[in-house]
Structures are given as structure tokens and as C-alpha cells.
Design an enzyme around this catalytic site. Sequence first.
Site, mmCIF file in Angstrom:
data_model
loop_
_atom_site.group_PDB
_atom_site.id
_atom_site.type_symbol
_atom_site.label_atom_id
_atom_site.label_comp_id
_atom_site.label_asym_id
_atom_site.label_seq_id
_atom_site.Cartn_x
_atom_site.Cartn_y
_atom_site.Cartn_z
ATOM 1 N N ASP A 289 0.865 -1.174 0.000
ATOM 2 C CA ASP A 289 0.000 0.000 0.000
ATOM 3 C C ASP A 289 0.910 1.236 0.000
ATOM 4 O O ASP A 289 2.142 1.137 0.059
ATOM 5 C CB ASP A 289 -0.968 -0.008 1.197
ATOM 6 C CG ASP A 289 -2.211 0.831 0.908
ATOM 7 O OD1 ASP A 289 -2.163 1.685 0.005
ATOM 8 O OD2 ASP A 289 -3.232 0.656 1.590
HETATM 9 C C1 BGC Z 1 -5.145 3.072 0.242
HETATM 10 C C2 BGC Z 1 -5.284 2.052 -0.855
HETATM 11 C C3 BGC Z 1 -5.208 2.734 -2.200
HETATM 12 C C4 BGC Z 1 -3.884 3.449 -2.294
HETATM 13 C C5 BGC Z 1 -3.637 4.117 -3.629
HETATM 14 C C6 BGC Z 1 -3.930 3.966 0.043
HETATM 15 O O1 BGC Z 1 -3.933 5.041 0.915
HETATM 16 O O2 BGC Z 1 -5.077 2.407 1.482
HETATM 17 O O3 BGC Z 1 -6.491 1.337 -0.698
HETATM 18 O O4 BGC Z 1 -5.356 1.815 -3.238
HETATM 19 O O5 BGC Z 1 -3.842 4.442 -1.271
HETATM 20 O O6 BGC Z 1 -4.382 5.264 -3.773
#
Ligand code: BGC
Length: 757
Positions: A289
Site C-alpha cells: 500500500d
Molecule cells: C489506500 C489504498 C489505495 C492506495 C492508492 C492507500 O492510501 O489504502 O487502498 O489503493 O492508497 O491510492
Amino acid sequence: MKGLSPVVCSVFMLLLSVNSQPIFAQEQAATTIEQKVELLLAKMTLQEKIGQTNLRGRSSRAKGPLPDNLKATVRDGNVGAFLNVMKPEERDELQRIAVEESRLGIPLLFGRDVIHGFKTIFPIPLGLAASWDPEQAKTAARVSAVEASEYGVNWTFAPMMDIARDPRWGRIAESFGEDTLMAERFAVAMVKGFQTDDLSAPTAMAATAKHLVGYGAAEGGRDYNTTLIPQNELRDVYLPPFKAAADAGVASMMTSFNDINGVPATGNRFILKDILRDEWHYTGMVVSDWNSVTEMIAHGYAADKKQAAQRAANAGLDMEMTSDAYEQHLAELIEQGQVDQQQLDDMVRHILTMKFRLNLFEHPGRYQNIRSSILSAEHKQQARQAAIDSAILLKNQQALPFDTNTSIALIGPLADAGHEQMGTWVFDGRGENSITVKQAMQATLGADKVHFASGLTYSRMKTTEGFTAAINAAKQADKIVFVGGEESILSGEAHSRASLRLPGAQEQLITELAKLDKPLILVVMAGRPINLLPIIDKVDAVLFNFHPGTMGGPAITDLLTGVVSPSGRLPVTWPKAGAQAPIYYNHRNTGRPASDENFVAIDDIPVQAWQSSLGNNSHYLDLGFRPAFPFGYGLTYSRFSYSNIQLSSPTMTRDGSIAVSADIQNIGSRQAAEVVQLYVRDKVADVVRPIRELKDWQKITLKPGESQRVSFTLTPAQLAFYNQQMQQVTEAGEFDVWIAPDAAGGLHASFSLTEQH
Ligand code: BGC
């Protein structure tokens, strides 16, 4: 490419593909993706391999031209993927550089959070789950993929399949709720919708099963918080949706921000290797993530970026999102023998496999750059249907439906809020494309019959200056419809709430409107279950919508005016207050379960009572032990009777099955849909089993008076669980079974599982 004609665009695409062919002549001659990957891998330098593991961010609001250093880094083969590059000309330029100017010409992935729609926004995932119809989720994903591919997105960070048992957690909005079977079925439906059966198709988009794993178990419902999950719970409750997605061919998985029992998911070898690769034989790609590799420093799992890179790589994390620990330290770690070269090769294999599956080598510009389907009439109709099927009628004292001759006072902060009705995780949808309840109701009833005064301009507003106008509007109408809830920004990532009550002065305004003694209908749009107890007795009906998306207004108007009957059911247990969380129907019984007979409420206790053992069971003095509404609950404009439950046999053998069936009849006066649910309880087991577990369901539509015999097949495999030795077993013994309208009621029978085959 903006502004260029489709013909020019297709020439560009052709150039990309033609130019890429000589480089990959050998790979293209190979027959399997595995062979292609091995041929390419053999040509790559250490630096190029590490480059593939880098996922670079670019703000969708970035201004100015692409920086030269960014272009240079792509040219040098130092980037494998981008997220949030949404200007077509930037994306095309980056892909052109990667394909034409980098040494090996490996195309880039372009990722984006396309969660519940791209431009045409569907209900939030919790709403899709409330339809209890995975086909709705599949359609939502298909429409999202078609629209997003036209903008060049070839990889979405969805679906999220975290089990969410705590409505305080803001990301419950993005989940399919609290039940594992529902999360499995909805996750698979969305993977199929995004990817189709052929990932190389022009509008297929690689999906991401996220967040691996346990993110929804954040302590206290506070986002990013630590999780403590016993291994059998992890395997029985949290992991199965990921396994189902893996079996359905999901192209990638994303690790979660949280630690699980003290080990951050992003550096968790047990999850990423032992389970994912060794047990499940998953061959897709695993991405971190956002910054979650370097956040292992804050967790206290790595001293610095170098150790974070080492921990993540050795755990089996293939691609690093936004932070640069791999870019800075992997080469050194490999030279020093702290990360095996073989490990890096495996990581790159997974990434290249995904690119070959997407057919990016032949069609790096596979996107069409044609905006033909965006917000099309067909897409909007599909979004409208999903919003209709997702709405849940929680209460109705003859206030609904109303006919179109009725004059309505339309009040509330979400009655005319195109942006807010779309819900969380919307980057590309625009509020001006939404049809609000006000617009839809005026179109259906006629503008003269809709007296609109919001009373509160946004959901958190605390001042009461708009109340007088709202009350005056209410006085002019036959019925009052109050549309409130939460603005979209109050749920989703990082937006947990301790209180589940309607924010701002909404309860106060509803209380004032109730004094007018006119039928008062509450329509709620929110990202989580809302505590309605303070006002539910003051209203005549409650229609609840998890943020319904672009077409929320027409969908709600169809439901209020009775064009269709509500058919959604709760995908979560509805608490009386945030203080009851975590709350879920499939809990264990405890040694002292509460019941109506033995529970003592706070006002039942005499003053100066002696230290009494009365009511020594599992409940709250001030909230009792029941939820406000059970999992699976939802009303319609009709009523259904359940009768005559039968089992094909009272015993199930090890390799056999039994059929469980019952008669369901529509005993009301309108056509409506019923969600018939099958629950089981394993009465005695090596590890205590939940008081009920959903094993199957069917959504059926019946005309007034019509009856249907609904039958389910149960097999021993559906009764399996992890025992104390962490083996998946099915134990012989007694089982309860219910065919039920929700997790609290229904027809009961029992059967036994024997050792015989
Ligand atoms: C979130 C993810 C997301 C990623 C990209 C993160 O802050 O937890 O679910 O896909 O950002 O935007």
C-alpha cells in the site's frame, strides 16, 4: 492525445505496437507467458529488474509539464508502474518513452483507484453488498473498467474485501460488510467484472484484491490501528475472500497498512509466502500500500529504509507503492547477500507476468482514447438499478410508498447534494453529473409539488438558521421527506468516527419537523451504519442508502413512489450505538449468553442494591445485548411467510450432502423480492463455532400470493473450520440449520454429520 481524432490515436497505438515488436520478437514467438517472462528476465540487468518493482505516484492534480527527471528515470528503466497519471498526453508520453526509449522497452502499468465507478458512479461497495446480488457488483466493475480503460487505466486497486465488523471504521464503506461468504462472492464478482475472462481484452482491467490482510480488524475501529487476529480466525474469517479472488485469477493483491499480531502485513512472510505462495500457489503480483514499506520504520519493524526494503523483499512483496526503499537499497542488499537474487527474480516474474497477461507488450496503448461509453445512458441505467437494489427499508408505518399526486416537503442536507451522494473513493466522478433526489423528485412529481428547503446546507452544519424555511416548506406539503446522513468525506480512508449518530444539527431538525405531525420519511445516505435510535420513533419510515452514486436521486424516487419495492438487506449488523462495536452476527455464544429472560437493564437495578449476581451475562446495562437491526434485515412493501422447513435427510455423510428447503410466500399485496438466507451452527467443536454462519442465500421475486419452494444444498465442505492444531477439519456431530429472512429469525431444523462415507 486529448483533442486528437480516433484515427490519429489508433495510428499512435499502432506505432507503439509496431515499434515494440522488434524488441520482443523472440518473446512473441514463445508460446506461453512463462516462457516469455523467462526470455525477458534473462536480458535484464539488476537495475532494470529493480526498476520494475517501483510504482511511482503522480498527483492527478499535478500541474505543469512532466518533469525531465521523471522522463529520464522511465527512459533508464527505473519505473515499472505509475498511479494517478490521468492526463492522457502525460500517460501516452510516459508509455512512449518506456516502450520506445528504454533499453528493453517494457511497458508501464497505469494504476488508479477505480472503486465503485469511474465517471458513472455506482453505490459504494457496502451498498452493492446490500443488494445481496453479486451480479450488481459485477456490472459495476464492468462499467468501471470500460470507462476507465478509455482513460488508459489498465490496473485498478479494487476490490477491497476486508471483513468489517466495526462501523466506526471509515473504510467499512468500501467493504462488503461483515460476512466472509458475502465478501467472497462479491469479491469474485468484481474481479470478473474488472478483468473479464480474458485480461488481454481492450477493456479488461487488472484487479487488486486488497488489503492483505486483517485491515478491517483495526482495534477500536480507528483506521491504520493494530490488529490482533488468532490464526484460526485469520484463516476462517479474513483470508477466504482473498483465496476466492486468487482462485478467480485476480491479477494482483495489495498488502495492508496494519500489523497483524505485531508483524506488519507488508513485511509478513507468513502471509505473503507461506500462505499466498506455498499454500495457495498464487502466481499474481503483490504490491504494497501507499508508503507501507517505509512505514515499517514507524511500526518499529525496521530501523531504516534499508531494513524495510530487506524485510519487505524477503517477505515476498513484489512492488513498492510510492516510497523508494527498493529503489535505494535493493541493489546493495543483493550485493551484500541480504536479499537473494532469486527473490528479486521472482518478484520481477510476477510483475512481468501481469504485463504479459494484459497484453501490454503487443498493445502498450491498448486503451482506446475514445470517450464513447462515459456516462452513457446504458451505464446510468445500470447504476440506477444497482442503487435501487441496494436501498434498505428499515422502518415503514404505512408512510411509503406515496403516489405521485402527493405534495412533498423535501428537506435535508443530502436532498440536493450531487457530490455527497457519490460517497467515498471517487476521484473521477463529478457531482454535476449526479441526479439528486430534488432533481428526480421534481421531474417525477412536478416542480410545484416539491417544496424544497434544505434546512441544513451540509451534514455537519450545527447552526439552525435554515430551520424556519424548512418548517415553512413542511407546512405546505402532505408529507415530509428528510434526506440526511453523512457527507461522502466522513467515511473512507482515515475517516473513522467514534459516534455513529447523524452529524451536525440533523437530529434537532428532524425533531422539529416531527412536531408538525405529518408523515415524516427519513432517507439516509451514509458510508456506514448510522445510529438512528435518537430519532427513529419520531419518523414514520426509514429508507437507508449506503451512498448510492450518480443515479441515487432517480433510484430513491422510484422507491419512494413505489415504482419498485425496496429489496436491499443489511450486509452488516446494525448497532444501537458506536459503543456496541465491534458487532457481528456470527459471534460466539460465550459461557453466559444474554437472553430476554435473564438480562438486567440499568433501570431495573434497585438503588443501593447489594452486590448482586442478577444479570450476570454478556450484555450492557444501558444497551442490552441485541443490535438495533440484525444482519440480513430489510423490509419491503410486501410481507413474506416462511413455512415447512424440510431436510432431505437428518444425517449427512462425509461425502454426501443434504438439501434444506422451505416454502416462501408473498402474503402482501405487492410484488417484492425476498433474500432467503441459509444459516448453520456447529453445536460442539474443537474450537467454538459461531452461533450462526451464513452458508448460502437466494434472492427471489414473488408476485402477491405467489409461493416458491426454496432449496439449498449443504455439503461437509461448507462446515469446515480450523481446529486447535490449525488443520482444516469437519467434525462429526450435531448442527442447527435455519432458513431465515435475517440472522435473528427463521425456521429451524437440525441434522448430524456422521463419520460414514
Ligand atoms: C489506500 C489504498 C489505495 C492506495 C492508492 C492507500 O492510501 O489504502 O487502498 O489503493 O492508497 O491510492
